[in-house]
Structure formats: structure tokens, C-alpha cells
Motif scaffolding. Structure first.
Motif, short mmCIF file in Angstrom:
data_model
loop_
_atom_site.label_atom_id
_atom_site.label_comp_id
_atom_site.label_asym_id
_atom_site.label_seq_id
_atom_site.Cartn_x
_atom_site.Cartn_y
_atom_site.Cartn_z
N LEU A 183 59.06 44.25 27.75
CA LEU A 183 58.12 43.77 26.74
C LEU A 183 56.71 43.84 27.32
N PHE A 184 55.73 44.20 26.51
CA PHE A 184 54.36 44.20 27.02
C PHE A 184 53.47 43.21 26.28
N ALA A 185 52.35 42.89 26.86
CA ALA A 185 51.34 42.08 26.18
C ALA A 185 49.98 42.65 26.51
N SER A 186 49.09 42.62 25.54
CA SER A 186 47.76 43.15 25.80
C SER A 186 46.69 42.11 25.54
N VAL A 187 45.61 42.26 26.31
CA VAL A 187 44.49 41.32 26.28
C VAL A 187 43.21 42.11 26.06
N ASN A 188 42.33 41.60 25.22
CA ASN A 188 41.05 42.28 24.99
C ASN A 188 40.06 41.98 26.11
N VAL A 189 39.35 43.02 26.50
CA VAL A 189 38.35 42.88 27.55
C VAL A 189 37.01 43.29 26.97
N SER A 190 35.98 42.54 27.27
CA SER A 190 34.67 42.91 26.73
C SER A 190 33.80 43.49 27.83
N SER A 191 32.69 44.07 27.39
CA SER A 191 31.84 44.88 28.24
C SER A 191 31.36 44.15 29.50
N ARG A 192 30.82 42.97 29.30
CA ARG A 192 30.27 42.22 30.42
C ARG A 192 31.34 41.92 31.47
N GLN A 193 32.53 41.64 30.97
CA GLN A 193 33.65 41.34 31.84
C GLN A 193 34.01 42.55 32.71
N LEU A 194 34.00 43.72 32.08
CA LEU A 194 34.43 44.93 32.78
C LEU A 194 33.33 45.51 33.67
N LEU A 195 32.11 45.58 33.12
CA LEU A 195 31.06 46.33 33.81
C LEU A 195 30.13 45.48 34.67
N ARG A 196 30.07 44.18 34.37
CA ARG A 196 29.13 43.36 35.13
C ARG A 196 29.81 42.20 35.85
N HIS A 197 31.11 42.31 35.99
CA HIS A 197 31.83 41.25 36.68
C HIS A 197 32.97 41.90 37.43
N ASP A 198 33.38 41.29 38.51
CA ASP A 198 34.46 41.89 39.29
C ASP A 198 35.83 41.57 38.70
N LEU A 199 36.13 42.26 37.60
CA LEU A 199 37.40 42.07 36.91
C LEU A 199 38.58 42.41 37.83
N ILE A 200 38.35 43.42 38.70
CA ILE A 200 39.41 43.88 39.61
C ILE A 200 39.92 42.71 40.46
N HIS A 201 38.97 41.91 40.94
CA HIS A 201 39.34 40.77 41.78
C HIS A 201 40.25 39.81 41.00
N ASP A 202 39.82 39.46 39.78
CA ASP A 202 40.62 38.56 38.92
C ASP A 202 41.99 39.15 38.64
N LEU A 203 41.99 40.42 38.31
CA LEU A 203 43.23 41.08 37.92
C LEU A 203 44.21 41.13 39.09
N ARG A 204 43.69 41.39 40.27
CA ARG A 204 44.55 41.46 41.45
C ARG A 204 45.26 40.12 41.66
N THR A 205 44.52 39.04 41.52
CA THR A 205 45.10 37.70 41.66
C THR A 205 46.16 37.46 40.59
N VAL A 206 45.80 37.79 39.36
CA VAL A 206 46.72 37.57 38.24
C VAL A 206 48.01 38.38 38.43
N MET A 207 47.86 39.64 38.82
CA MET A 207 49.04 40.50 38.97
C MET A 207 49.92 40.02 40.13
N ALA A 208 49.29 39.57 41.21
CA ALA A 208 50.06 39.12 42.37
C ALA A 208 50.87 37.87 42.03
N ARG A 209 50.26 36.99 41.23
CA ARG A 209 50.92 35.74 40.87
C ARG A 209 52.03 35.91 39.86
N SER A 210 51.85 36.86 38.94
CA SER A 210 52.69 36.86 37.75
C SER A 210 54.07 37.48 37.95
N GLY A 211 54.20 38.40 38.90
CA GLY A 211 55.48 39.09 39.08
C GLY A 211 55.89 39.90 37.87
N LEU A 212 54.91 40.46 37.17
CA LEU A 212 55.20 41.23 35.96
C LEU A 212 55.65 42.64 36.28
#
Ligand code: C2E
Ligand code: MG
Ligand code: MG
Ligand code: MG
Length: 285
Positions: free
Chosen positions: A115-144
């Protein structure tokens, strides 16, 4: 009323304008507190696989339960959140909450294809913030399972800074998240150009999916679906509202539909029930 002289008009309109400005400032400060007060919630809308009409995934859609104004839709607060920079916190909230929810669903209701789930990402989040850092933490924790958490973004977001976006999108894929191009068809770029970005899914905008007043479907639909497949992407049609929409989209080769025909955005608990009922029905054949 009826006076057309400029000076009078200013006097007439001034109080209303001032009121609106105050409303806006109030709304901004209320929005800043909304997250910690847990007034922001996520609803989940099913994305259905047309082949067997099973639930393939969900899109998380934000709502603001305002204490006085009631439930507000994203069109009433996402752009404010973007302007005041709150979209970074809101986006992280949506990402964490959806990842956690998806992990719960995947454990509770195992499926052949994850099963998948999708989340909307906006410009400021992607281009002016370190989304990669957040995502890495989320992915490591979730075991998805790999690719089952997807980020959705529009082509206009990507086109704001194509070089930077391409780099970030490749890193997102490396971290094991999927990428969906949202509202496709509303911008001006061609799919051939968009090929340079590692999207695995395109979501065709509602305006293309709907039949026109004359009862015809935009001719572009067939070619968008065909080209997406040639480029190795899966296709979700947004905003299908009738069964004949779904049947026609299936005939056009579209894999998935997200639209009121199969369900409106709903709370997590209702989504879980839908999913359980769906798997039981599938098992019964
Ligand atoms: P979107 O990502 O394109 O989401 C699809 C929108 O179409 C949703 O509106 C959904 O409720 C609506 N929809 C789905 N099926 C149908 C249908 O059959 N008929 C009609 N008329 N509408 C349908 P919603 O929930 O109001 O969200 C609007 C937009 O707000 C989203 O468009 C997305 O761009 C943005 N948004 C929502 N949640 C978030 C969030 O957490 N973060 C960010 N950055 N943006 C968000
Ligand atoms: Mg979306
Ligand atoms: Mg969309
Ligand atoms: Mg949209």
C-alpha cells in the motif's frame, strides 16, 4: 451608494479593507498556533487501482479545524502557511504523520503490492529547506517498504529551479521515497522535458479528467497516458466523479483513479475500515 467620485469611494471602502487586513493578520497568528493546538488534521483519499478496483494507496490532504470558523480547506490556509514560512513545519507534520499512518496500515492489512501513501510538498519546503534531512529521519524511523511513501509536487514547483529540483529529487529517490508529479497538464512543460526528473507517477489534473459540457473528454488524455507509459511512469487520474469516468479511464490505459467516485478524503480510521473491507472483498473474489 452610487457615488463614483474617487475620494468618497476610498472612504466607503477603507473600513472594509482594514477589517480584511486584520482578519488576515489574525488568521496568520492563529495558524502559527494551529499546529501545536492540534487543529491541523490529515484526511486520506483513496487511490484505486482500476484493474481490480482495489485500494492501492491514499493521498494525505490537510484540513484546519479552526475553533470559530470550522473546517478550512487547504485553499484557505496553505498559501498563508507558505508566505509566513510555516509550511516547513506543516509539511514535516504531514510527512511524519502520514509515514506513521502508512506503517500502521501496512502492518494491519498486508497486501501483495505494498500500500502507498502520498504527501504534498510545496516549493519552499523543497527548494528552501533541507527536506532531505527531514525525510531521512522519517524514512529511518518508519520502516516503510521502499517506494511506498511518495512525495507529490507540481511542475511549476520543479520549474522554479530545475537544476536544484533535479538534484533534490534524485536524493529523495535514493532515500527510498517515490515521486509523483501533481496536477499534470495545468503547466506548460512537456512530459519529454520532465523526463529529466525521476518521477515514477504522474497525476493528471481534474480539468483533463472531467468530460466537457459537450460530453467529450479532452483528446490530450490518451496521448498523456501513452507518453507517461513510454517514459516508464504510472498514471493516476484525479477528480473522476462517475463510474463512466472510471470505465473510460481504464479503457484509455490509466492505472489509478483518485476521485469522489471511489471516495472523498476521510479520517484515518475510516480509511482503515475501507481498506479492511476492500481486502476482505478481494479475498472473497
Ligand atoms: P491536490 O494535491 O491536487 O489534491 C487533490 C484535490 O482534489 C483535493 O482537494 C481533493 O479533495 C480534490 N478532489 C479529489 N477528488 C475529487 C473529485 O472527484 N472532485 C473534485 N471536485 N475534487 C476532488 P483539497 O483537499 O481541497 O486540496 C487542495 C490542494 O491543497 C491539494 O491539491 C494540494 O495541492 C494542497 N494541499 C493539501 N494538503 C496539503 C499539504 O499537506 N501540504 C501542501 N503543501 N499542500 C497541500
Ligand atoms: Mg496532491
Ligand atoms: Mg492534484
Ligand atoms: Mg491541486
Amino acid at each position: 451608494h452610487g457615488k463614483r467620485i474617487g475620494g468618497d469611494r476610498i472612504d466607503i471602502y477603507k473600513p472594509a479593507m482594514r477589517a480584511r487586513k486584520t482578519d488576515r493578520l489574525t488568521l496568520e497568528s492563529e495558524l502559527r498556533r494551529a499546529l501545536e493546538r492540534e487543529e491541523i488534521t490529515l484526511l486520506y483519499q483513496p487511490i484505486v487501482r482500476l484493474e481490480d478496483r482495489s485500494v492501492a494507496g491514499f493521498e494525505a490532504l490537510a484540513r484546519w479545524d479552526h475553533p470559530k470558523m470550522g473546517r478550512l480547506s487547504p485553499s484557505e490556509f496553505i498559501s498563508i502557511a507558505e508566505e509566513i514560512g510555516l509550511i516547513v513545519d506543516l509539511g514535516l507534520f504531514a510527512l511524519e504523520r502520514t509515514a506513521r499512518q502508512l506503517a500502521i496500515w501496512q502492518r494491519a492489512v498486508p497486501t501483495r503490492v505494498p500500500l502507498f501513501a502520498s504527501v504534498n510538498v510545496s516549493s519552499r519546503q523543497l527548494l528552501r529547506h533541507d527536506l532531505i534531512h527531514d525525510l531521512r529521519t522519517v524514512m529511518a524511523r518508519s520502516g516503510l517498504m521502499r517506494g511506498s511513501l511518495k512525495l507529490e509536487m507540481t511542475e511549476s514547483l520543479v520549474m522554479e529551479n530545475p537544476e536544484l529540483a533535479a538534484q533534490i529529487l534524485h536524493r529523495i529517490k535514493e532515500l527510498g521515497a517515490g515521486l509523483a508529479l501533481d496536477d499534470f497538464g495545468t503547466g506548460h512543460s512537456s512530459l519529454a522535458y520532465l523526463q529529466r526528473f525521476p518521477f515514477d507517477t504522474i497525476k493528471i489534473d481534474k480539468s483533463f479528467v472531467r468530460t466537457t459540457a459537450k460530453g467529450t473528454r479532452p483528446v490530450l488524455l490518451r496521448s498523456i497516458i501513452g507518453l507517461a507509459h513510454d517514459l516508464g511512469m504510472e498514471v493516476v487520474a484525479e477528480g473522476a466523479e462517475t463510474d463512466s469516468d472510471a470505465v473510460e479511464l481504464y479503457q484509455l490505459g490509466c492505472e489509478y483513479v483518485q476521485g469522489y467516485v471511489f471516495g472523498e478524503p476521510m479520517p484515518a480510521e475510516a480509511a482503515r475500515e475501507l481498506l479492511i473491507g476492500d481486502r476482505l472483498a478481494l479475498a472473497r473474489g
